[in-house]
Write a protein that holds these residues in place. Structure first.
Motif, PDB file in Angstrom:
ATOM      1  N   ALA A  70       0.812  -1.210  -0.083  1.00 57.06           N
ATOM      2  CA  ALA A  70      -0.111   0.094  -0.022  1.00 57.06           C
ATOM      3  C   ALA A  70       0.842   1.355  -0.051  1.00 57.06           C
ATOM      4  O   ALA A  70       0.637   2.316  -0.593  1.00 57.06           O
ATOM      5  N   HIS A  71       2.054   1.149   0.596  1.00 51.71           N
ATOM      6  CA  HIS A  71       2.768   2.529   0.854  1.00 51.71           C
ATOM      7  C   HIS A  71       4.089   2.536  -0.259  1.00 51.71           C
ATOM      8  O   HIS A  71       5.016   3.130  -0.178  1.00 51.71           O
TER       9      HIS A  71
ATOM     10  N   LEU B  92      13.529   3.763   6.298  1.00 53.07           N
ATOM     11  CA  LEU B  92      12.669   4.411   7.098  1.00 53.07           C
ATOM     12  C   LEU B  92      13.054   5.232   8.284  1.00 53.07           C
ATOM     13  O   LEU B  92      14.121   4.827   8.873  1.00 53.07           O
ATOM     14  N   ILE B  93      12.302   6.053   8.772  1.00 52.48           N
ATOM     15  CA  ILE B  93      12.558   7.100   9.842  1.00 52.48           C
ATOM     16  C   ILE B  93      11.685   6.518  10.916  1.00 52.48           C
ATOM     17  O   ILE B  93      10.223   6.601  10.765  1.00 52.48           O
ATOM     18  N   ALA B  94      12.136   6.164  12.194  1.00 51.02           N
ATOM     19  CA  ALA B  94      11.297   5.695  13.399  1.00 51.02           C
ATOM     20  C   ALA B  94      11.216   7.084  14.283  1.00 51.02           C
ATOM     21  O   ALA B  94      12.030   7.713  14.621  1.00 51.02           O
ATOM     22  N   ILE B  95       9.837   7.641  14.401  1.00 48.57           N
ATOM     23  CA  ILE B  95       9.576   8.600  15.164  1.00 48.57           C
ATOM     24  C   ILE B  95       8.623   8.191  16.388  1.00 48.57           C
ATOM     25  O   ILE B  95       7.848   7.508  16.241  1.00 48.57           O
TER      26      ILE B  95
ATOM     27  N   GLY C 147       3.587   5.128  20.842  1.00 47.86           N
ATOM     28  CA  GLY C 147       4.073   3.963  19.827  1.00 47.86           C
ATOM     29  C   GLY C 147       5.164   4.543  18.783  1.00 47.86           C
ATOM     30  O   GLY C 147       5.781   5.803  19.327  1.00 47.86           O
ATOM     31  N   ILE C 148       5.379   4.031  17.791  1.00 48.64           N
ATOM     32  CA  ILE C 148       6.287   4.415  16.774  1.00 48.64           C
ATOM     33  C   ILE C 148       5.762   4.714  15.465  1.00 48.64           C
ATOM     34  O   ILE C 148       5.034   3.739  15.190  1.00 48.64           O
ATOM     35  N   LEU C 149       6.007   5.799  14.860  1.00 51.91           N
ATOM     36  CA  LEU C 149       5.555   6.180  13.537  1.00 51.91           C
ATOM     37  C   LEU C 149       6.755   5.824  12.719  1.00 51.91           C
ATOM     38  O   LEU C 149       8.091   6.226  12.805  1.00 51.91           O
ATOM     39  N   LEU C 150       6.395   5.034  11.487  1.00 48.99           N
ATOM     40  CA  LEU C 150       7.485   4.748  10.440  1.00 48.99           C
ATOM     41  C   LEU C 150       7.267   5.606   9.337  1.00 48.99           C
ATOM     42  O   LEU C 150       6.173   5.497   8.750  1.00 48.99           O
ATOM     43  N   LYS C 151       8.040   6.119   8.557  1.00 50.05           N
ATOM     44  CA  LYS C 151       7.731   7.091   7.527  1.00 50.05           C
ATOM     45  C   LYS C 151       9.081   6.959   6.448  1.00 50.05           C
ATOM     46  O   LYS C 151      10.156   6.736   7.116  1.00 50.05           O
ATOM     47  N   PRO C 152       9.019   6.875   5.298  1.00 46.95           N
ATOM     48  CA  PRO C 152      10.038   6.740   4.576  1.00 46.95           C
ATOM     49  C   PRO C 152      10.962   7.722   4.313  1.00 46.95           C
ATOM     50  O   PRO C 152      10.619   8.981   4.523  1.00 46.95           O
TER      51      PRO C 152
END
Length: 87
Positions: A21-22, A30-33, A38-43
């Motif tokens: 989907a992504h 990925l960047i872990a925030i 929780g943790i947000l994963l962003k490319p």
């Protein structure tokens, strides 16, 4: 919602449907925030985000302004040259 587990090495498998989907593929950085609960994963983006105002200065032109006809002629010549070079 899909469930996954944390491995003994701290690894998590992102379910295939979410990766698809992504459009995330093998090797995607990925960047872990940390978002508190929780943790947000962003490319990771290849370049830092900028605004048009930050980069517009590189677009300045110091020479004589070109007319639309001159621009179209230059494009036409470039296309002709590109096709000529392929022969």
């Amino acid at each position: 919602m899909q469930v996954t587990r944390l491995s003994s090495k701290g690894q998590v498998i992102i379910p295939k449907a979410l990766r698809a989907a992504h459009h995330w593929e093998v090797g995607q950085e990925l960047i872990a925030i940390d978002v508190g609960d929780g943790i947000l994963l962003k490319p990771k983006k290849p370049f830092a985000e900028t605004t048009l105002a930050q980069v517009a200065g590189c677009l300045s032109y110091q020479g004589k302004l070109k007319s639309l006809d001159e621009l179209e002629d230059a494009i036409r010549q470039g296309v002709i040259q590109q096709w000529h070079d392929r022969s």
